[in-house]
Design a protein around this motif. Structure first.
Motif, PDB file in Angstrom:
ATOM      1  N   ILE A 200     -29.946  41.321 -74.330  1.00 31.55           N
ATOM      2  CA  ILE A 200     -31.083  40.543 -74.815  1.00 31.55           C
ATOM      3  C   ILE A 200     -30.921  39.131 -74.270  1.00 31.55           C
ATOM      4  O   ILE A 200     -29.898  38.483 -74.492  1.00 31.55           O
ATOM      5  N   ARG A 201     -31.918  38.675 -73.551  1.00 33.07           N
ATOM      6  CA  ARG A 201     -31.912  37.311 -73.007  1.00 33.07           C
ATOM      7  C   ARG A 201     -32.829  36.447 -73.856  1.00 33.07           C
ATOM      8  O   ARG A 201     -33.891  36.903 -74.287  1.00 33.07           O
TER       9      ARG A 201
ATOM     10  N   ARG B 134     -34.916  33.000 -73.602  1.00 37.41           N
ATOM     11  CA  ARG B 134     -35.417  31.965 -72.685  1.00 37.41           C
ATOM     12  C   ARG B 134     -36.563  31.240 -73.362  1.00 37.41           C
ATOM     13  O   ARG B 134     -37.511  31.890 -73.823  1.00 37.41           O
TER      14      ARG B 134
ATOM     15  N   LYS C 296     -37.780  32.528 -76.693  1.00 36.84           N
ATOM     16  CA  LYS C 296     -38.341  33.891 -76.762  1.00 36.84           C
ATOM     17  C   LYS C 296     -37.278  34.882 -76.335  1.00 36.84           C
ATOM     18  O   LYS C 296     -36.533  34.644 -75.384  1.00 36.84           O
ATOM     19  N   ILE C 297     -37.221  36.033 -77.037  1.00 41.65           N
ATOM     20  CA  ILE C 297     -36.245  37.041 -76.644  1.00 41.65           C
ATOM     21  C   ILE C 297     -36.900  38.079 -75.744  1.00 41.65           C
ATOM     22  O   ILE C 297     -38.084  38.383 -75.873  1.00 41.65           O
ATOM     23  N   GLN C 298     -36.096  38.582 -74.832  1.00 40.96           N
ATOM     24  CA  GLN C 298     -36.540  39.610 -73.898  1.00 40.96           C
ATOM     25  C   GLN C 298     -35.388  40.595 -73.726  1.00 40.96           C
ATOM     26  O   GLN C 298     -34.276  40.196 -73.380  1.00 40.96           O
TER      27      GLN C 298
ATOM     28  N   THR D 229     -33.636  42.964 -71.609  1.00 43.68           N
ATOM     29  CA  THR D 229     -33.618  43.226 -70.170  1.00 43.68           C
ATOM     30  C   THR D 229     -32.836  44.478 -69.804  1.00 43.68           C
ATOM     31  O   THR D 229     -32.910  44.939 -68.674  1.00 43.68           O
TER      32      THR D 229
ATOM     33  N   ARG E 219     -35.732  43.555 -83.460  1.00 41.03           N
ATOM     34  CA  ARG E 219     -36.098  42.506 -82.499  1.00 41.03           C
ATOM     35  C   ARG E 219     -36.716  41.310 -83.224  1.00 41.03           C
ATOM     36  O   ARG E 219     -36.402  40.159 -82.927  1.00 41.03           O
TER      37      ARG E 219
ATOM     38  N   SER F  92     -35.155  37.582 -83.520  1.00 42.48           N
ATOM     39  CA  SER F  92     -35.980  36.436 -83.140  1.00 42.48           C
ATOM     40  C   SER F  92     -36.021  35.398 -84.256  1.00 42.48           C
ATOM     41  O   SER F  92     -35.883  34.194 -84.014  1.00 42.48           O
TER      42      SER F  92
ATOM     43  N   TYR G  74     -27.831  34.678 -74.410  1.00 45.71           N
ATOM     44  CA  TYR G  74     -27.887  36.132 -74.336  1.00 45.71           C
ATOM     45  C   TYR G  74     -27.102  36.745 -75.474  1.00 45.71           C
ATOM     46  O   TYR G  74     -26.227  36.107 -76.077  1.00 45.71           O
TER      47      TYR G  74
END
Length: 101
Positions: free
Chosen positions: A35-36, A38, A41-43, A45, A54, A58, A70
């Motif tokens: 989980i990144r 940026r 906001k989490i994404q 990957t 999630r 967040s 991360y």
């Protein structure tokens, strides 16, 4: 003698790479979930994280004012965090990510 120099150089690079992982500068390459974060906001990957965990992750990160970093989960169920994520929220994040079906 040049062979020794190459060997020592490769060993130094490997040691620096391992140290960067252990100190939380880069995620472990064998993570099954990555989980990144940026710009707050989490994404996800790598791997999959369900919607509810999630959202919890967040919320925890927003409360801690984390904008970059991360979270990595390995195949063995170990969580690794970047240096940008305060230690005070590590256990909450582990609980959400490792104990949610």
């Amino acid at each position: 003698m040049p062979e020794l120099w190459w060997f020592l150089s490769a060993l130094a690079v490997a040691a620096l790479w391992l140290l960067a992982i252990l100190l939380g500068f880069i995620p472990p390459p064998h993570a099954k979930i990555l989980i990144r974060i940026r710009n707050g906001k989490i994404q996800v990957t790598r791997g999959q994280v369900r919607a509810q965990p999630r959202e919890f992750v967040s919320d925890i990160l927003q409360q801690a004012r984390v904008t970059r970093g991360y979270i990595a989960i390995t195949h063995y169920g170990k969580a690794s965090f970047s240096r940008k994520i305060p230690r005070t929220v590590h256990q909450r994040l582990r609980t959400v990510l490792l104990n949610t079906p």
